[in-house]
Design a protein around this motif. Structure first.
Motif, PDB file in Angstrom:
ATOM      1  N   GLU A 143      58.542  15.191  86.904  1.00 39.91           N
ATOM      2  CA  GLU A 143      58.235  16.144  87.799  1.00 39.91           C
ATOM      3  C   GLU A 143      59.499  17.014  88.168  1.00 39.91           C
ATOM      4  OE1 GLU A 143      54.326  14.508  90.100  1.00 39.91           O
ATOM      5  OE2 GLU A 143      56.358  14.052  91.107  1.00 39.91           O
ATOM      6  N   HIS A 202      58.213   9.098  86.701  1.00 48.76           N
ATOM      7  CA  HIS A 202      57.405  10.071  87.041  1.00 48.76           C
ATOM      8  C   HIS A 202      58.097  11.128  87.786  1.00 48.76           C
ATOM      9  CE1 HIS A 202      53.129  11.332  87.888  1.00 48.76           C
ATOM     10  NE2 HIS A 202      53.798  11.767  89.282  1.00 48.76           N
ATOM     11  N   TYR A 221      51.725   9.256  94.844  1.00 55.03           N
ATOM     12  CA  TYR A 221      51.992  10.667  94.077  1.00 55.03           C
ATOM     13  C   TYR A 221      50.888  11.565  94.852  1.00 55.03           C
ATOM     14  CZ  TYR A 221      53.969   7.658  90.443  1.00 55.03           C
ATOM     15  OH  TYR A 221      54.599   6.737  89.586  1.00 55.03           O
TER      16      TYR A 221
END
Length: 184
Positions: free
Chosen positions: A69, A65, A36
């Motif tokens: 986002e 994730h 990330y």
């Protein structure tokens, strides 16, 4: 003594299957955090990931994730002649089991290689300089031959191989970056 890719593949899969669950979870979380933080992840609007099998790096947290986002996630679907394409993963995506026992999207928008910003490439073993030992079907090598976006692989410590552990073959496609944990 050198081993064939098939022998090495079996050995690395066995090592993955023998990993302590808690150790594995910690290592996967640490590698995911590392991913990330990569510029390629932060810039990517469309990310190609796999739907992992039991012994593979668990991609479910990566998918969640990325979607959290607001990124588009695409996953592979196999085609005849050892080809594959990437299909958008959505809340209502329906799946069917492939001949390999892997879930693949039944339908959905297909993204071309030029529409994918980042591909997280799976494998059973990796060298630090980007060589990978895949699952033996050659699907990713064929796809990567026509893909120009960024490629990253995530390697648990047990998946990191020495540079000369297997012979590079003409069709082998390296990845741009192998993320692994610092030496303990």
């Amino acid at each position: 003594m050198t081993y064939s890719k098939a022998e090495l593949r079996q050995a690395y899969i066995a090592r993955l299957q023998q990993l302590d669950v808690n150790t594995r979870l910690k290592e996967e979380q640490a590698l995911a955090s590392e991913l990330y933080d990569q510029a390629a992840w932060m810039r990517a609007k469309v990310i190609a990931l796999t739907l992992s099998q039991s012994f593979e790096f668990d991609t479910a947290p990566l998918i969640l994730h990325a979607r959290h986002e607001g990124r588009t996630v695409v996953v592979p679907r196999t085609l005849p002649k050892r080809q594959m394409e990437f299909v958008e993963l959505k809340e209502n995506t329906t799946f069917e089991e492939s001949g390999f026992g892997i879930l693949e999207p039944r339908d959905g928008r297909v993204f071309g290689p030029d529409e994918i910003d980042l591909m997280v490439v799976p494998g059973v073993a990796f060298t630090r300089d980007g060589r990978r030992l895949g699952f033996g079907g050659g699907y990713y090598d064929r796809y990567l031959a026509n893909y120009c976006g960024k490629t990253i692989s995530l390697a648990l410590p047990t998946q990191v191989a020495d540079a000369g552990e297997w012979a590079r073959e003409e069709h082998d496609q390296p990845v741009d970056q192998v993320l692994t944990l610092a030496e303990h």
